[in-house]
Design a protein around this motif. Structure first.
Motif, short mmCIF file in Angstrom:
data_model
loop_
_atom_site.label_atom_id
_atom_site.label_comp_id
_atom_site.label_asym_id
_atom_site.label_seq_id
_atom_site.Cartn_x
_atom_site.Cartn_y
_atom_site.Cartn_z
N ALA A 273 -16.25 2.11 0.91
CA ALA A 273 -15.44 0.94 0.09
C ALA A 273 -16.20 0.87 -0.89
N ALA B 263 1.05 -1.11 -0.36
CA ALA B 263 -0.15 0.18 -0.16
C ALA B 263 0.45 1.67 -0.01
N ARG C 297 -17.09 3.61 -9.25
CA ARG C 297 -16.20 4.19 -10.24
C ARG C 297 -16.01 3.07 -11.41
N PHE D 270 -6.22 4.48 2.42
CA PHE D 270 -5.31 3.30 1.24
C PHE D 270 -6.27 3.22 0.46
N LEU D 271 -7.54 3.98 0.47
CA LEU D 271 -9.22 4.00 -0.60
C LEU D 271 -8.35 5.12 -1.42
N TYR D 272 -8.59 4.76 -2.72
CA TYR D 272 -8.71 5.53 -4.13
C TYR D 272 -9.41 6.18 -4.37
N GLU E 10 -16.10 1.79 -5.78
CA GLU E 10 -16.52 0.68 -6.39
C GLU E 10 -17.51 1.11 -7.14
N LYS F 54 -8.18 -5.01 -1.52
CA LYS F 54 -8.60 -5.81 -3.07
C LYS F 54 -9.42 -4.32 -2.78
N PHE F 55 -9.63 -2.94 -1.48
CA PHE F 55 -9.82 -1.93 -1.59
C PHE F 55 -9.10 -0.79 -2.53
N LEU F 56 -7.35 -1.26 -2.28
CA LEU F 56 -6.88 -0.43 -3.23
C LEU F 56 -6.87 -0.04 -4.74
N TYR F 57 -6.28 0.43 -5.11
CA TYR F 57 -6.73 0.72 -6.29
C TYR F 57 -4.98 0.85 -7.00
N TRP G 135 -8.11 1.92 6.67
CA TRP G 135 -7.13 1.71 5.83
C TRP G 135 -8.13 2.69 4.76
N LYS H 192 -6.85 -2.89 -7.54
CA LYS H 192 -6.83 -4.19 -6.62
C LYS H 192 -5.31 -4.98 -6.65
N GLU I 170 -19.04 -3.66 3.50
CA GLU I 170 -19.18 -2.73 2.31
C GLU I 170 -19.71 -3.79 1.17
N ARG J 121 -7.75 -8.52 3.71
CA ARG J 121 -8.94 -7.65 3.48
C ARG J 121 -9.22 -6.84 2.91
N TRP J 122 -7.89 -5.66 2.43
CA TRP J 122 -8.32 -3.83 2.61
C TRP J 122 -7.29 -3.95 1.42
#
Lengths: 353, 353
Positions: free
Chosen positions: B250, A250, B257, B280-282, B254, A279-282, B277, A284, B221, A276-277
């Motif tokens: 989150a 991340a 987007r 960490f999201l975008y 998704e 897949k929340f990253l961008y 997190w 994924k 989610e 878990r998170w």
DNA sequence: CGCTAGAATGTAAGCGCTTCCACCTACCTG
DNA sequence: CAGGTAGGTGGAAGCGCTTACATTCTAGCG
């Protein structure tokens, strides 16, 4: 709160009999059982577990030491273990070791002091020898996420080397050559193993491992940030980076994006753990799954089988990681350099031959 | 393992004296203390905590019930509580209630059975009345993240209404008018409070609250995904959505987007909780901070003060949320048309006019 | 019908500690 | 110097339960 004494009086039997209907009803006649149970109900009796432990020298309680009580990995450990043990009617006591030898030691003592029947330990600082020495002095224990030679039967571990291999191998397969690696703290065996998997994959592809492309991180996001910055400063045409955990991935992604590059077009990123998170990253995160939940449940089962003598349990000691392909890794852009088929990007090309 | 008896023999004093040096050294002369401590050391003596509890009817142990043992919120709770209590030399036992009344009840009984000195409870299913009824029968307890009228002194809570207000108010301030809301399960009081904060902000801005723009989610989610899909299907010119927690945010992001819209250009998103997190999201999530760690520590302090009689503790019962501004919320595009300045990564500029 | 094995139950001794109470010193005070 | 006081210390009774051992009961047998 009613005590066993009052129950015995109300039921017109002795203390011993009441105790027996709780612990081994087969020793008591049906008729007496009924009387006793009725009395218990009437008095809303709950056995005092403390007294039971003291008298029987057993607590029906297993102690769990983990590095932290929170976070996606440890949280999953803790909750999977509790689930499995609760289902079996056992109790669980948790404490944190904070990756520090002294704290880990104190944690173990605390748990032992509470007269746990067994220990499930996720230690990071204490060495294998510590356990080897006490294998028979300490109460029964199982080491989670560690492989200690000579203590194979007490270890539930992940084949970390394989995970490291899988990540890099996949990148190699889709055409990457310049692959950087952000490792965990290399004094820890899992970090070492993941790295050596990476190295094995490179070797297999006849690409020389370069020290420059390895940065030792700390398994934290901030460490991932620092490491990635350093890699970028190298000014080398890196097309992919594998991180020894998702947390650092991340951080690395953040840095890559801030540098104006895009993922995976310019640089592919692979993590490890599949928290878990991830897949929340961008985009994924492509990552290697560390099956914490299953492994933790297995540790609980180990205790059920070896300490509480539940026979129908099948144990698995070593687990295998699995590559989870998502969006953060893709084939490198063709243009980077006219990459000829198999020729590794230079330096000392004359390795083996 | 050495017992107190052996220590007393070696030190040449009575059991009682040994016990005193552990529990109230001021009652023992310096000289005797030295002798006893030396004997303890020599025998590597550790008091049997079980026996101590039985004899003293105190366990130095506080029981904690949380809905889950994992996840960013509960994980933080658990670990903050443990930290604070360990620092004070107390022990902690955790168990999970799984948001289910029967399980929560059993958990409380389990903890009481282990003779905890106090309970810290994060319950979701059990009603206020349950506690009101037992205020004096049950061992001392503090409710975390709940405000129960009549039990104010036993509650550590967050002003959820204010948090909901802050989120919507900020959106209003930067020019949004069509603001959707994805709530938590409305039978839970925190979800209700967050929603009514939202409504208050709308009312203050003289914008009518519309049922259409409210979707009840489940704090997960997947619930965020479903809710956002439904909102999009409405076909209304929504420019912002506030979610009652980050988890659902989150999911919503998704969906947004995937629909070809971008955040925040087309739709701003605001979360609630500020879980680890969320950044960490975008794009990084704008959210309302739920100070779990502080509140949990406060619950621990409550116990320290009210049960263990540490006097120098200052208690705070109600906490305030705080808006954390990051990138997922911005002023709406002027008149739903191609946004002027604000352009961020400008991928698909195709806004859905 | 007496005898005996085995089942059912009771007795009582702890488990390792705390704590009430009694006792024993000093050491003061008048 | 008697009497009082307070700080140290020890004796011993539990805390609520388990469990080895003793005792009683119940069949079943010759």
């Amino acid at each position: 709160m009613a005590t066993i004494y009052e129950v015995s009086k109300l039921a017109g039997v002795s203390l011993a009999t009441v105790s027996r209907v709780m612990n081994d009803p087969s020793k008591v006649s049906e008729k007496t059982q009924k009387k006793v149970l009725a009395a218990m109900q009437q008095l809303d009796y709950r056995p005092n577990t403390i007294a039971q432990s003291l008298a029987s020298n057993r607590s029906n309680c297993v102690g769990v030491l983990v590095s932290e009580l929170h976070g996606p990995i440890f949280g999953t450990m803790v909750s999977s273990i509790e689930e499995e043990l609760t289902r079996a009617g056992k109790f669980t006591i948790f404490t944190a070791g904070h990756s520090d030898a002294a704290t880990e030691r104190k944690g173990i003592e605390f748990l032992a002091g509470r007269k746990c029947d067994a220990l499930i330990l996720h230690v990071e600082a204490l060495h294998n020898e510590f356990f080897a020495e006490r294998q028979n002095r300490l109460l029964p224990f199982v080491l989670l996420n560690r492989f200690a030679p000579g203590l194979e039967e007490n270890c539930i571990s992940l084949n970390n080397e394989l995970g490291g291999y899988q990540a890099t191998r996949m990148l190699l397969d889709i055409g990457h050559h310049q692959i950087a690696y952000i490792s965990g703290p290399l004094e820890w065996s899992d970090a070492k193993a993941r790295l050596s998997g990476h190295q094995r994959a490179l070797a297999e592809a006849r690409i020389e491992f370069e020290d420059d492309l390895l940065v030792e991180g700390d398994y934290h996001e901030s460490g991932g940030v620092r490491a990635m910055q350093r890699l970028l400063e190298l000014g080398r045409p890196i097309t992919a980076v594998v991180c020894a955990n998702d947390e650092m991935a991340a951080g690395a992604m953040e840095v890559i994006r801030n540098s104006g590059r895009s993922i995976p077009e310019d640089i592919s990123v692979v993590g490890f753990d599949n928290v878990r998170w991830s897949k929340f990253l961008y985009p994924k995160l492509t990552t290697v799954e560390y099956p914490v939940a299953e492994m933790s449940r297995m540790a609980a089962k180990w205790v059920l089988k070896n300490v509480y003598r539940e026979p129908q349990v099948d144990l698995q000691y070593v687990f295998h990681p699995r590559l989870i392909c998502r969006a953060s890794a893709a084939a490198p852009a063709q243009g980077q350099k006219p990459a000829p088929a198999q020729v590794a990007t230079g330096k000392k090309a004359g390795a083996g031959s």
